[in-house]
Design an enzyme around this catalytic site. Structure first.
Site, mmCIF file in Angstrom:
data_model
loop_
_atom_site.group_PDB
_atom_site.id
_atom_site.type_symbol
_atom_site.label_atom_id
_atom_site.label_comp_id
_atom_site.label_asym_id
_atom_site.label_seq_id
_atom_site.Cartn_x
_atom_site.Cartn_y
_atom_site.Cartn_z
ATOM 1 N N LYS A 1 0.846 -1.213 0.000
ATOM 2 C CA LYS A 1 0.000 0.000 0.000
ATOM 3 C C LYS A 1 0.867 1.242 0.000
ATOM 4 O O LYS A 1 2.039 1.212 0.385
ATOM 5 C CB LYS A 1 -0.943 0.012 1.205
ATOM 6 C CG LYS A 1 -0.260 -0.046 2.591
ATOM 7 C CD LYS A 1 0.190 1.291 3.122
ATOM 8 C CE LYS A 1 1.011 1.180 4.391
ATOM 9 N NZ LYS A 1 1.734 2.399 4.766
ATOM 10 N N ASP B 1 -1.765 -1.643 9.854
ATOM 11 C CA ASP B 1 -2.008 -1.723 8.408
ATOM 12 C C ASP B 1 -2.565 -3.075 7.956
ATOM 13 O O ASP B 1 -2.867 -3.256 6.777
ATOM 14 C CB ASP B 1 -0.693 -1.516 7.625
ATOM 15 C CG ASP B 1 -0.059 -0.174 7.910
ATOM 16 O OD1 ASP B 1 -0.761 0.724 8.387
ATOM 17 O OD2 ASP B 1 1.148 -0.041 7.638
HETATM 18 O O1 C5P Z 1 0.929 -1.256 14.222
HETATM 19 P P1 C5P Z 1 2.261 -1.237 13.538
HETATM 20 O O2 C5P Z 1 3.123 -2.405 13.905
HETATM 21 O O3 C5P Z 1 2.173 -0.991 12.083
HETATM 22 O O4 C5P Z 1 2.978 0.060 14.116
HETATM 23 C C1 C5P Z 1 4.370 0.146 14.244
HETATM 24 C C2 C5P Z 1 4.700 1.311 15.147
HETATM 25 O O5 C5P Z 1 4.361 2.537 14.498
HETATM 26 C C3 C5P Z 1 3.955 1.361 16.462
HETATM 27 O O6 C5P Z 1 4.606 0.589 17.443
HETATM 28 C C4 C5P Z 1 4.006 2.854 16.809
HETATM 29 O O7 C5P Z 1 5.268 3.193 17.325
HETATM 30 C C5 C5P Z 1 3.888 3.486 15.437
HETATM 31 N N1 C5P Z 1 2.499 3.827 15.102
HETATM 32 C C6 C5P Z 1 1.925 4.913 15.748
HETATM 33 N N2 C5P Z 1 0.630 5.254 15.468
HETATM 34 C C7 C5P Z 1 -0.093 4.557 14.543
HETATM 35 C C8 C5P Z 1 0.488 3.470 13.839
HETATM 36 C C9 C5P Z 1 1.797 3.127 14.157
HETATM 37 O O8 C5P Z 1 2.558 5.561 16.596
HETATM 38 N N3 C5P Z 1 -1.352 4.913 14.298
#
Ligand code: C5P
Length: 301
Positions: A12, A140
């Site tokens: 994406k 995601d």
């Molecule tokens: O959920 P995901 O593993 O994709 O997110 C990775 C990191 O990105 C999270 O641990 C956080 O530090 C940051 N993040 C965030 N806010 C979001 C998505 C991700 O701070 N909405």
């Protein structure tokens, strides 16, 4: 009984990424528009007593965890737990989405594993149930199941599909990877004490440009609040962005947390010209079109 199942799941880009303040769980409040592009991961699963993972592909694979930390394995275990399934699975991934580039490749792997194992194990969960398993795995992952184009709110996992015409893009992956948590943390540092407003909703003009596939109208509406943080961590990106614009890109931006760059072209011919120009400048350039469907079955044997 089915022996093995193969699923494709798309990478994406984020056409809009508005970032608000971090909540108590550390996640930032988002309003984003996810957009699935035709560069995909291929996930194949087969029966096994234990869970195992092997990864091959055209991208740099060094930083991919192969053990229990891998998002595909975590997805498989979450689905097994939900279904009361006692066995394991052999998972094989052919990766094409740039690793550590802000394009959701790991999330596509997890979404692909959910769809493939739901078929292999004949667990019969519908899309709503798979979305519920996907959300805790990563912000995601639900979108990689849904595909197409969708506004994501909250952590990015509360999705509303958006009608979209066809667009042409050129992606420029980077040899340097950026860690998503580090990019968000850098944004917080750059913002310092400044009051962070709630993330703004996409405009009517944005939805109209999307629906009609009008690249010229869409170009000035693309925005990424994480870009200053990605550029702070990887200053060379600024030069590549201006090269792309010099080659006729309607817009250039950082994809998600970066460092992959995304350039919007007027049409397929514009994308070809842009890709050739960027390659002549020493960059890797991938032409992609969009939108494409989310994680879906391609073979079951
Ligand atoms: O959920 P995901 O593993 O994709 O997110 C990775 C990191 O990105 C999270 O641990 C956080 O530090 C940051 N993040 C965030 N806010 C979001 C998505 C991700 O701070 N909405």
């Amino acid at each position: 009984m089915v022996d093995s199942v193969t699923v494709k799941a798309p990478g994406k880009i984020n056409l809009i990424l508005r970032v608000g303040a971090p909540g108590p769980d550390g996640y930032h409040d988002l309003v984003t528009c996810f957009h699935a592009v035709d560069i995909s991961e291929t996930i194949t699963v087969a029966h096994a007593d234990e869970f195992s993972l092997s990864v091959a592909g055209s991208v740099s694979l060094d930083e991919i965890p192969l053990g229990g930390d891998n998002l595909a394995i975590r997805a498989a275990k979450a689905l097994a737990a939900l279904s009361g399934y006692q066995g394991g699975a052999k998972i094989t991934i052919d990766k094409q989405v740039p690793v550590g580039g802000g394009m959701g490749g790991g999330s596509a792997d997890a979404a692909g594993a959910l769809v493939a194992l739901n078929e292999l194990w004949e667990t019969g969960h519908d899309i709503a149930e798979l979305l519920a398993v996907a959300a805790p795995l990563g912000a995601d992952v639900p979108f990689a199941l849904l595909g197409g184009s969708a506004v994501g709110r909250g952590r990015g996992d509360q999705l509303t599909s958006v009608p979209s015409g066809v667009f042409n893009w050129v992606l420029v992956p980077s040899a340097v990877h950026l860690s998503t948590p580090q990019v968000y943390a850098t944004l917080d540092v750059l913002r310092g004490d400044e009051a962070v407003v709630a993330p703004r909703e996409p405009s009517e003009e944005f939805f109209a440009a999307m629906a009609s596939g009008d690249a010229t109208a869409l170009a000035p509406l693309l925005v990424n609040d994480l870009a200053p943080a990605s550029l702070e961590l990887h200053p060379d990106l600024a030069r590549t962005l201006s090269q792309g614009k010099g080659l006729g890109a309607l817009a250039g931006m950082v994809s998600g947390s970066g460092p992959t760059l995304v350039f919007l072209a007027a049409d397929a011919q514009g994308a070809e010209h842009l890709a050739l120009g960027l390659e002549a400048g020493g960059h890797r350039a991938l032409r992609v079109t969009s939108p494409v469907q989310g994680a879906h079955l391609v073979e079951s044997r």
